[in-house]
Design an enzyme around this catalytic site. Structure first.
Site, PDB file in Angstrom:
ATOM      1  N   ALA A 157      -9.581   4.855  -8.408  1.00  0.00           N
ATOM      2  CA  ALA A 157     -10.168   5.303  -7.147  1.00  0.00           C
ATOM      3  C   ALA A 157     -11.457   6.112  -7.336  1.00  0.00           C
ATOM      4  CB  ALA A 157      -9.144   6.124  -6.377  1.00  0.00           C
ATOM      5  N   PHE A 201      -7.082   9.454  -4.536  1.00  0.00           N
ATOM      6  CA  PHE A 201      -5.717   9.755  -4.107  1.00  0.00           C
ATOM      7  C   PHE A 201      -5.279  11.163  -4.456  1.00  0.00           C
ATOM      8  CE2 PHE A 201      -6.092   5.251  -4.158  1.00  0.00           C
ATOM      9  CZ  PHE A 201      -5.408   4.866  -3.025  1.00  0.00           C
ATOM     10  N   ARG A 202      -5.593  11.583  -5.701  1.00  0.00           N
ATOM     11  CA  ARG A 202      -4.964  12.808  -6.198  1.00  0.00           C
ATOM     12  C   ARG A 202      -5.919  13.984  -6.347  1.00  0.00           C
ATOM     13  NH1 ARG A 202      -3.033   8.306  -8.012  1.00  0.00           N
ATOM     14  NH2 ARG A 202      -0.848   7.896  -7.539  1.00  0.00           N
ATOM     15  N   GLN A 250      -7.575  -0.954 -10.007  1.00  0.00           N
ATOM     16  CA  GLN A 250      -6.459  -0.502  -9.159  1.00  0.00           C
ATOM     17  C   GLN A 250      -6.923  -0.380  -7.709  1.00  0.00           C
ATOM     18  OE1 GLN A 250      -4.128   2.858 -11.381  1.00  0.00           O
ATOM     19  NE2 GLN A 250      -6.182   2.797 -12.233  1.00  0.00           N
ATOM     20  N   ASP A 282     -10.246  -2.006  -2.392  1.00  0.00           N
ATOM     21  CA  ASP A 282     -11.351  -2.012  -1.431  1.00  0.00           C
ATOM     22  C   ASP A 282     -12.328  -3.172  -1.580  1.00  0.00           C
ATOM     23  OD1 ASP A 282     -12.969  -1.247  -3.705  1.00  0.00           O
ATOM     24  OD2 ASP A 282     -12.526   0.855  -3.317  1.00  0.00           O
ATOM     25  N   HIS A 316      -3.680  -3.820  -7.878  1.00  0.00           N
ATOM     26  CA  HIS A 316      -2.866  -3.274  -6.780  1.00  0.00           C
ATOM     27  C   HIS A 316      -3.137  -4.011  -5.470  1.00  0.00           C
ATOM     28  CE1 HIS A 316      -2.067   0.861  -8.926  1.00  0.00           C
ATOM     29  NE2 HIS A 316      -1.402  -0.139  -9.458  1.00  0.00           N
ATOM     30  N   CYS A 364       2.608 -11.237   6.588  1.00  0.00           N
ATOM     31  CA  CYS A 364       3.888 -10.793   7.122  1.00  0.00           C
ATOM     32  C   CYS A 364       4.799 -10.416   5.958  1.00  0.00           C
ATOM     33  CB  CYS A 364       4.509 -11.916   7.948  1.00  0.00           C
ATOM     34  SG  CYS A 364       6.158 -11.489   8.535  1.00  0.00           S
TER      35      CYS A 364
HETATM   36  C1  BV8 Z   1       6.114  -0.961 -10.704  1.00  0.00           C
HETATM   37  C2  BV8 Z   1      -0.767   1.471  -2.799  1.00  0.00           C
HETATM   38  C3  BV8 Z   1       7.801  -2.350 -11.637  1.00  0.00           C
HETATM   39  C4  BV8 Z   1      -2.079   0.825  -2.569  1.00  0.00           C
HETATM   40  C5  BV8 Z   1      -0.457   2.705  -4.825  1.00  0.00           C
HETATM   41  C6  BV8 Z   1       8.852   7.711 -12.735  1.00  0.00           C
HETATM   42  C7  BV8 Z   1       8.153   7.774 -13.937  1.00  0.00           C
HETATM   43  C8  BV8 Z   1       7.208   6.784 -14.282  1.00  0.00           C
HETATM   44  C9  BV8 Z   1       6.982   5.714 -13.429  1.00  0.00           C
HETATM   45  C10 BV8 Z   1       7.677   5.657 -12.257  1.00  0.00           C
HETATM   46  C11 BV8 Z   1       8.621   6.643 -11.921  1.00  0.00           C
HETATM   47  N1  BV8 Z   1       9.135   6.333 -10.724  1.00  0.00           N
HETATM   48  C12 BV8 Z   1       8.573   5.190 -10.297  1.00  0.00           C
HETATM   49  C13 BV8 Z   1       7.671   4.776 -11.210  1.00  0.00           C
HETATM   50  C14 BV8 Z   1       6.824   3.566 -11.114  1.00  0.00           C
HETATM   51  C15 BV8 Z   1       5.694   3.790 -10.127  1.00  0.00           C
HETATM   52  C16 BV8 Z   1       4.854   4.976 -10.598  1.00  0.00           C
HETATM   53  O1  BV8 Z   1       3.984   4.849 -11.431  1.00  0.00           O
HETATM   54  N2  BV8 Z   1       5.106   6.163 -10.067  1.00  0.00           N
HETATM   55  C17 BV8 Z   1       4.433   7.351 -10.599  1.00  0.00           C
HETATM   56  C18 BV8 Z   1       3.327   7.783  -9.669  1.00  0.00           C
HETATM   57  C19 BV8 Z   1       5.494   8.385 -10.806  1.00  0.00           C
HETATM   58  N3  BV8 Z   1       4.924   2.572 -10.141  1.00  0.00           N
HETATM   59  C20 BV8 Z   1       5.227   1.547  -9.373  1.00  0.00           C
HETATM   60  O2  BV8 Z   1       6.129   1.594  -8.540  1.00  0.00           O
HETATM   61  C21 BV8 Z   1       4.424   0.306  -9.594  1.00  0.00           C
HETATM   62  N4  BV8 Z   1       5.239  -0.844  -9.715  1.00  0.00           N
HETATM   63  O3  BV8 Z   1       6.321  -0.079 -11.521  1.00  0.00           O
HETATM   64  O4  BV8 Z   1       6.740  -2.185 -10.718  1.00  0.00           O
HETATM   65  C22 BV8 Z   1       9.095  -2.228 -10.951  1.00  0.00           C
HETATM   66  C23 BV8 Z   1       9.232  -2.416  -9.591  1.00  0.00           C
HETATM   67  C24 BV8 Z   1      10.475  -2.296  -8.997  1.00  0.00           C
HETATM   68  C25 BV8 Z   1      11.563  -1.957  -9.766  1.00  0.00           C
HETATM   69  C26 BV8 Z   1      11.405  -1.773 -11.134  1.00  0.00           C
HETATM   70  C27 BV8 Z   1      10.165  -1.928 -11.726  1.00  0.00           C
HETATM   71  C28 BV8 Z   1       3.519   0.036  -8.416  1.00  0.00           C
HETATM   72  C29 BV8 Z   1       2.406   1.026  -8.365  1.00  0.00           C
HETATM   73  C30 BV8 Z   1       1.517   0.758  -7.167  1.00  0.00           C
HETATM   74  C31 BV8 Z   1       1.111   2.033  -6.547  1.00  0.00           C
HETATM   75  N5  BV8 Z   1       0.304   1.783  -5.358  1.00  0.00           N
HETATM   76  N6  BV8 Z   1      -0.897   2.629  -3.579  1.00  0.00           N
HETATM   77  C32 BV8 Z   1      -2.935   1.725  -1.754  1.00  0.00           C
HETATM   78  O5  BV8 Z   1      -2.434   2.361  -0.830  1.00  0.00           O
HETATM   79  O6  BV8 Z   1      -4.153   1.728  -2.025  1.00  0.00           O
HETATM   80  S1  BV8 Z   1      -0.821   4.127  -5.715  1.00  0.00           S
HETATM   81  C33 BV8 Z   1      -2.451   4.515  -5.774  1.00  0.00           C
HETATM   82  O7  BV8 Z   1      -2.600   5.056  -7.111  1.00  0.00           O
HETATM   83  C34 BV8 Z   1      -3.547   3.504  -5.617  1.00  0.00           C
HETATM   84  O8  BV8 Z   1      -3.135   2.201  -5.670  1.00  0.00           O
HETATM   85  C35 BV8 Z   1      -4.407   3.812  -6.815  1.00  0.00           C
HETATM   86  O9  BV8 Z   1      -5.142   2.725  -7.211  1.00  0.00           O
HETATM   87  C36 BV8 Z   1      -3.417   4.209  -7.840  1.00  0.00           C
HETATM   88  C37 BV8 Z   1      -3.954   4.883  -9.041  1.00  0.00           C
HETATM   89  O10 BV8 Z   1      -4.647   6.058  -8.700  1.00  0.00           O
HETATM   90  P1  BV8 Z   1      -6.065   6.288  -9.319  1.00  0.00           P
HETATM   91  O11 BV8 Z   1      -6.896   5.117  -9.064  1.00  0.00           O
HETATM   92  O12 BV8 Z   1      -5.902   6.740 -10.709  1.00  0.00           O
HETATM   93  O13 BV8 Z   1      -6.602   7.489  -8.378  1.00  0.00           O
HETATM   94  P2  BV8 Z   1      -6.403   9.045  -8.563  1.00  0.00           P
HETATM   95  O14 BV8 Z   1      -6.796   9.688  -7.272  1.00  0.00           O
HETATM   96  O15 BV8 Z   1      -5.087   9.383  -9.101  1.00  0.00           O
HETATM   97  O16 BV8 Z   1      -7.446   9.454  -9.699  1.00  0.00           O
HETATM   98  C38 BV8 Z   1      -8.839   9.332  -9.492  1.00  0.00           C
HETATM   99  C39 BV8 Z   1      -9.523  10.006 -10.662  1.00  0.00           C
HETATM  100  O17 BV8 Z   1     -10.903   9.770 -10.540  1.00  0.00           O
HETATM  101  C40 BV8 Z   1      -9.336  11.516 -10.673  1.00  0.00           C
HETATM  102  O18 BV8 Z   1      -8.989  11.931 -11.980  1.00  0.00           O
HETATM  103  C41 BV8 Z   1     -10.696  12.086 -10.260  1.00  0.00           C
HETATM  104  O19 BV8 Z   1     -11.025  13.281 -10.929  1.00  0.00           O
HETATM  105  C42 BV8 Z   1     -11.610  10.991 -10.697  1.00  0.00           C
HETATM  106  N7  BV8 Z   1     -12.843  10.865  -9.910  1.00  0.00           N
HETATM  107  C43 BV8 Z   1     -13.010  11.073  -8.584  1.00  0.00           C
HETATM  108  N8  BV8 Z   1     -14.276  10.756  -8.215  1.00  0.00           N
HETATM  109  C44 BV8 Z   1     -14.898  10.362  -9.354  1.00  0.00           C
HETATM  110  C45 BV8 Z   1     -13.996  10.427 -10.423  1.00  0.00           C
HETATM  111  N9  BV8 Z   1     -14.344  10.109 -11.683  1.00  0.00           N
HETATM  112  C46 BV8 Z   1     -15.594   9.670 -11.887  1.00  0.00           C
HETATM  113  N10 BV8 Z   1     -16.516   9.545 -10.895  1.00  0.00           N
HETATM  114  C47 BV8 Z   1     -16.206   9.906  -9.631  1.00  0.00           C
HETATM  115  N11 BV8 Z   1     -17.127   9.777  -8.663  1.00  0.00           N
END
Ligand code: BV8
Length: 251
Positions: free
Chosen positions: A34, A45-46, A111, A114, A129, A137
């Site tokens: 993101a 997101f975070r 990920q 957009d 993603h 649907c």
């Molecule tokens: C799955 C929907 C298998 C789309 C999103 C416990 C432990 C470990 C894992 C898990 C757990 N419990 C559950 C899980 C699995 C889970 C998971 O990871 N949970 C975590 C959070 C605990 N994952 C899943 O469920 C995935 N599927 O595992 O399938 C499975 C399935 C069923 C049964 C068994 C197995 C599915 C994951 C999909 C998540 N979907 N959203 C939407 O709404 O858009 S999450 C969301 O997070 C977005 O999709 C996004 O792409 C994704 C990742 O986030 P980032 O892109 O990293 O964004 P973030 O804000 O975090 O970070 C941005 C960074 O950029 C920051 O550091 C910031 O400082 C920096 N930044 C900002 N601006 C700039 C910059 N850097 C440079 N330049 C800038 N300008």
């Protein structure tokens, strides 16, 4: 690093090394999150101004929310869709597209939902993603118009719940996008990770799957950085433009 300082005394040596590695790698994969899109005015997101500071992700971006709290789910994603109107890729997206044209990168795995990499001209993009631009649907998979979802209509075929084609927590990633990205990463000499906190599984495992070099570009540095050969603390747009300047200078 002395070589980089001698040749480009005014440039951060990590930028010099990044440019050199990009030019010399046989195959390069870029992985974005993101943070790649915040400079196009899409919140991440975070971070402190990210979506998840306004709303708890467990209440919206999950299969449970879709099944159990559809009004909130629909409102959240309709707002996200509306917020994407009039949004354009920035210069950093365009730098990546130009590197694909120059055969400097092979694949972008993102990920982001957009569509900005494609809008900037990148062709080989895998949306890990999904895409918020496509509506379907949840019950019968029939595609639907975006406006039907935004206006809270049901599926015209089966009256089921419409949803954007994004990957919710608890859902599997699209098989083809995952396999293609993983295959490219396993073969890559260089993996560049941009603007992601690497908190979300399984994409956060991908940088570990390469035997090539790794570069992490992010606005804030966290404990994930020990996994990378080079860490550049900076904004995606400016950092990519700086690297590109060196790439073009020595092309
Ligand atoms: C799955 C929907 C298998 C789309 C999103 C416990 C432990 C470990 C894992 C898990 C757990 N419990 C559950 C899980 C699995 C889970 C998971 O990871 N949970 C975590 C959070 C605990 N994952 C899943 O469920 C995935 N599927 O595992 O399938 C499975 C399935 C069923 C049964 C068994 C197995 C599915 C994951 C999909 C998540 N979907 N959203 C939407 O709404 O858009 S999450 C969301 O997070 C977005 O999709 C996004 O792409 C994704 C990742 O986030 P980032 O892109 O990293 O964004 P973030 O804000 O975090 O970070 C941005 C960074 O950029 C920051 O550091 C910031 O400082 C920096 N930044 C900002 N601006 C700039 C910059 N850097 C440079 N330049 C800038 N300008």
């Amino acid at each position: 690093m002395a070589w980089a300082d001698r040749c480009f005394p005014d440039v951060n040596s990590n930028i010099v090394f990044a440019a050199n590695w990009i030019q010399t790698a046989g195959s390069t994969v870029v992985l974005t999150g993101a943070g790649m899109s915040t400079e196009s005015n899409i919140p991440d997101f975070r971070s402190s101004s990210g979506w998840w500071k306004q709303i708890d992700p467990r209440t919206v971006a999950t299969t449970e929310a879709l099944a159990g709290n559809y009004p909130l789910f629909q409102e959240f994603y309709a707002r996200r869709i509306e917020a994407l109107k009039d949004i354009d890729p920035h210069e950093g997206h365009r730098v990546l597209a130009s590197w694909e044209q120059l055969n400097l990168i092979d694949v972008i795995g993102t990920q982001n939902v957009d569509g900005l990499h494609a809008a900037a001209g990148s062709n080989n993009v895998h949306e890990l993603h999904g895409s918020i631009d496509k509506i379907r649907c949840d019950d019968c998979d029939m595609p639907a118009e975006k406006i039907a979802f935004v206006e809270n209509e049901a599926c015209f075929q089966c009256n089921g719940k419409l949803r954007p084609n994004v990957v919710l927590f608890g859902e599997m990633l699209p098989q083809k996008a995952w396999t293609k990205t993983l295959e490219a990463i396993e073969k890559a000499d260089l993996v560049i990770v941009i603007g992601t906190s690497l908190e979300v599984y399984p994409v956060n495992q991908l940088p570990n799957m390469t035997s090539g070099r790794t570069i992490y570009i992010n606005a804030e540095i966290s404990d994930v950085t020990h996994r990378f050969d080079i860490v550049i603390e900076g904004m995606a747009k400016l950092t990519l433009m700086e690297i590109n300047e060196l790439v073009l200078r020595s092309a």
